[in-house]
Design a protein around this motif. Structure first.
Motif, PDB file in Angstrom:
ATOM      1  N   GLU A 127      32.391 -10.400 -14.394  1.00 56.77           N
ATOM      2  CA  GLU A 127      31.607  -9.340 -15.032  1.00 56.77           C
ATOM      3  C   GLU A 127      31.514  -9.533 -16.550  1.00 56.77           C
ATOM      4  O   GLU A 127      30.437  -9.388 -17.142  1.00 56.77           O
ATOM      5  CB  GLU A 127      32.244  -7.985 -14.728  1.00 56.77           C
ATOM      6  CG  GLU A 127      31.483  -6.804 -15.266  1.00 56.77           C
ATOM      7  CD  GLU A 127      32.155  -5.493 -14.889  1.00 56.77           C
ATOM      8  OE1 GLU A 127      32.375  -4.677 -15.801  1.00 56.77           O
ATOM      9  OE2 GLU A 127      32.457  -5.308 -13.691  1.00 56.77           O
ATOM     10  N   ALA A 128      32.639  -9.868 -17.170  1.00 58.80           N
ATOM     11  CA  ALA A 128      32.682  -9.989 -18.627  1.00 58.80           C
ATOM     12  C   ALA A 128      32.141 -11.327 -19.112  1.00 58.80           C
ATOM     13  O   ALA A 128      31.739 -11.450 -20.262  1.00 58.80           O
ATOM     14  CB  ALA A 128      34.115  -9.801 -19.124  1.00 58.80           C
ATOM     15  N   GLY A 129      32.170 -12.329 -18.256  1.00 59.30           N
ATOM     16  CA  GLY A 129      31.626 -13.627 -18.616  1.00 59.30           C
ATOM     17  C   GLY A 129      32.592 -14.575 -19.295  1.00 59.30           C
ATOM     18  O   GLY A 129      32.220 -15.698 -19.623  1.00 59.30           O
ATOM     19  N   SER A 130      33.828 -14.121 -19.516  1.00 57.44           N
ATOM     20  CA  SER A 130      34.819 -15.013 -20.123  1.00 57.44           C
ATOM     21  C   SER A 130      36.227 -14.510 -19.846  1.00 57.44           C
ATOM     22  O   SER A 130      36.432 -13.328 -19.562  1.00 57.44           O
ATOM     23  CB  SER A 130      34.607 -15.126 -21.636  1.00 57.44           C
ATOM     24  OG  SER A 130      35.009 -13.939 -22.296  1.00 57.44           O
ATOM     25  N   PHE A 131      37.162 -15.435 -19.973  1.00 59.43           N
ATOM     26  CA  PHE A 131      38.563 -15.088 -19.786  1.00 59.43           C
ATOM     27  C   PHE A 131      39.032 -14.177 -20.926  1.00 59.43           C
ATOM     28  O   PHE A 131      39.774 -13.232 -20.702  1.00 59.43           O
ATOM     29  CB  PHE A 131      39.424 -16.348 -19.742  1.00 59.43           C
ATOM     30  CG  PHE A 131      39.392 -17.081 -18.430  1.00 59.43           C
ATOM     31  CD1 PHE A 131      40.549 -17.610 -17.882  1.00 59.43           C
ATOM     32  CD2 PHE A 131      38.211 -17.274 -17.730  1.00 59.43           C
ATOM     33  CE1 PHE A 131      40.529 -18.291 -16.676  1.00 59.43           C
ATOM     34  CE2 PHE A 131      38.180 -17.953 -16.538  1.00 59.43           C
ATOM     35  CZ  PHE A 131      39.352 -18.469 -16.001  1.00 59.43           C
TER      36      PHE A 131
END
Length: 66
Positions: A18-22
């Motif tokens: 959902e956030a697109g990154s760790f």
């Protein structure tokens, strides 16, 4: 206790997608990026699948992870 760990790993996976990154998922979860990475690695190991393609600039979901 393993079921709770599994849930946390799945929640982390969903947040990374959902956030697109760790790092963005880590901010939401209020944990370190390393903790997010470890959770995803554990989930991948348990499932026997690679869920993300990782590079220094981006993370993308694999076909198995999608």
């Amino acid at each position: 206790m393993a079921a709770l760990d599994d849930l946390e790993e799945l929640r982390t996976f969903a947040l990374v997608v959902e956030a697109g990154s760790f790092s963005a998922a880590a901010r939401v979860l209020q944990v370190s990026t390393n903790a997010v990475s470890r959770r995803v690695i554990r989930l991948e190991r348990n499932l026997g699948l690679r869920l993300f393609n990782r590079s220094t600039r981006a993370v993308t979901v694999t076909s198995e992870g999608g």
